[in-house]
Design an enzyme around this catalytic site. Structure first.
Site, short mmCIF file in Angstrom:
data_model
loop_
_atom_site.label_atom_id
_atom_site.label_comp_id
_atom_site.label_asym_id
_atom_site.label_seq_id
_atom_site.Cartn_x
_atom_site.Cartn_y
_atom_site.Cartn_z
N GLY A 148 1.18 -0.91 0.21
CA GLY A 148 0.14 0.03 -0.32
C GLY A 148 1.17 1.07 -0.10
O GLY A 148 2.32 0.79 0.02
N ASN A 149 0.26 2.65 0.18
CA ASN A 149 1.01 4.11 0.84
C ASN A 149 -0.14 4.84 1.64
O ASN A 149 -0.88 4.14 1.42
CB ASN A 149 0.65 4.60 -1.29
CG ASN A 149 -0.60 4.66 -1.61
OD1 ASN A 149 -1.07 5.04 -0.89
ND2 ASN A 149 -0.54 4.52 -3.26
N LYS A 150 0.68 5.96 1.78
CA LYS A 150 0.51 6.67 2.81
C LYS A 150 -0.67 8.09 2.37
O LYS A 150 -0.48 8.43 3.03
CB LYS A 150 1.81 7.50 2.73
CG LYS A 150 2.90 6.28 4.13
CD LYS A 150 3.50 7.25 4.47
CE LYS A 150 4.57 7.95 4.26
NZ LYS A 150 5.47 9.10 5.80
N SER A 151 -1.15 7.62 1.33
CA SER A 151 -2.36 7.89 0.65
C SER A 151 -3.58 8.20 1.62
O SER A 151 -4.62 7.01 1.97
CB SER A 151 -2.33 8.29 -0.69
OG SER A 151 -3.88 8.93 -1.04
#
Ligand code: CTP
Ligand code: CA
Length: 238
Positions: free
Chosen positions: A33-36
């Site tokens: 995943g990512n930090k958005s």
């Protein structure tokens, strides 16, 4: 105050907003995943609705609730986001790609949980490229000879050779979208994170046609209002 001076510059317009961070599965319980946080995407949807637009909000994972009064589509992966976005874009006046799309996904998804085992080598994750949804939206517009305004977002870091601005300018040309909203990410002078998960934002709105960049700063809603004002100007409705 009223961000649009009492006007409803996007009245009757259909606007697609993508938001949040995609999650690319490794096995039934794990993902990349990512930090958005989804905050800027939600602010864009709220601003476009305040301007009178009908908003289709396509969101991957977010830390906050999606906006009320938008038409919602929830997705997990980049491939799901692509399908939902291309389908919604077909009838849209404006497409705003604020989602953080994973550039790569694991090449295979394990059907069972990945186990650790003694005497067996630790796993290596092989990745494959995800399609570039923004580039595909631009290509579909051209194929359908459609009049549509397409807006990308980019979080850039500079490096020794180029500053964030020159990377963003090259990205705008590569993508072929009308506007690219750029913010510089990473640690600021104080050492604190500048953008991800924060309530404020500072951006530069670049235009493919060479119009002067527009600067905007403030809360994510204030930045969203500035983006919506530029969109309305371009549509000739402001
Ligand atoms: N984007 C997209 N599909 C992808 C990757 C990105 O539609 N597979 C969109 C994002 O939603 C954003 C814009 O493209 O609006 C810019 O994303 P960014 O990650 O900055 O661009 P990339 O081309 O992936 O470049 P980089 O290698 O710097 O990550
Ligand atoms: Ca990327």
């Amino acid at each position: 105050g009223d961000p649009f001076g009492g006007a409803r510059p996007l009245q009757g317009k259909r606007v697609v907003v993508t938001a949040g961070g995609t999650r690319e599965p490794l096995d039934p319980v794990r993902f990349l995943g990512n930090k958005s946080s989804g905050k800027q995407g939600v602010a864009l949807a709220e601003s476009a609705m305040a301007a009178g637009a009908e908003v289709i909000f396509i969101h991957a994972h977010m830390d906050i609730a999606p906006p009320l009064n938008a038409k919602l589509h929830s997705v997990d992966t980049a491939l799901e986001l692509r399908a939902a976005t291309l389908s919604a874009a077909a009838g849209a006046d404006v497409v705003i790609m604020a989602a953080a799309v994973a550039d790569f996904r694991p090449s295979t998804i394990s059907t069972g949980k990945i186990k650790k085992r003694d005497n067996v080598a630790d796993p290596v994750i092989k990745l494959v490229r995800n399609p570039d949804i923004l580039v595909e939206v631009v290509a579909h517009r051209a194929a359908q000879n459609q009049s549509q305004l397409i807006v990308g977002f980019a979080a850039e870091t500079g490096d020794a050779d180029h500053d964030a601005h020159s990377y963003a300018q090259a990205k705008l040309v590569r993508k072929g979208c009308d506007l690219l909203v750029v913010n510089e990410v990473g640690p600021g002078e104080s050492g604190a994170e500048k953008v991800f998960g924060q309530d404020g934002n500072q951006v530069e709105i670049l235009a493919l046609d060479g119009a002067s960049p527009v600067q905007a700063a403030g809360s994510k809603r204030q930045v969203a209002d500035a983006v919506v004002r530029v969109i309305a100007e371009r549509l000739g409705t402001s």
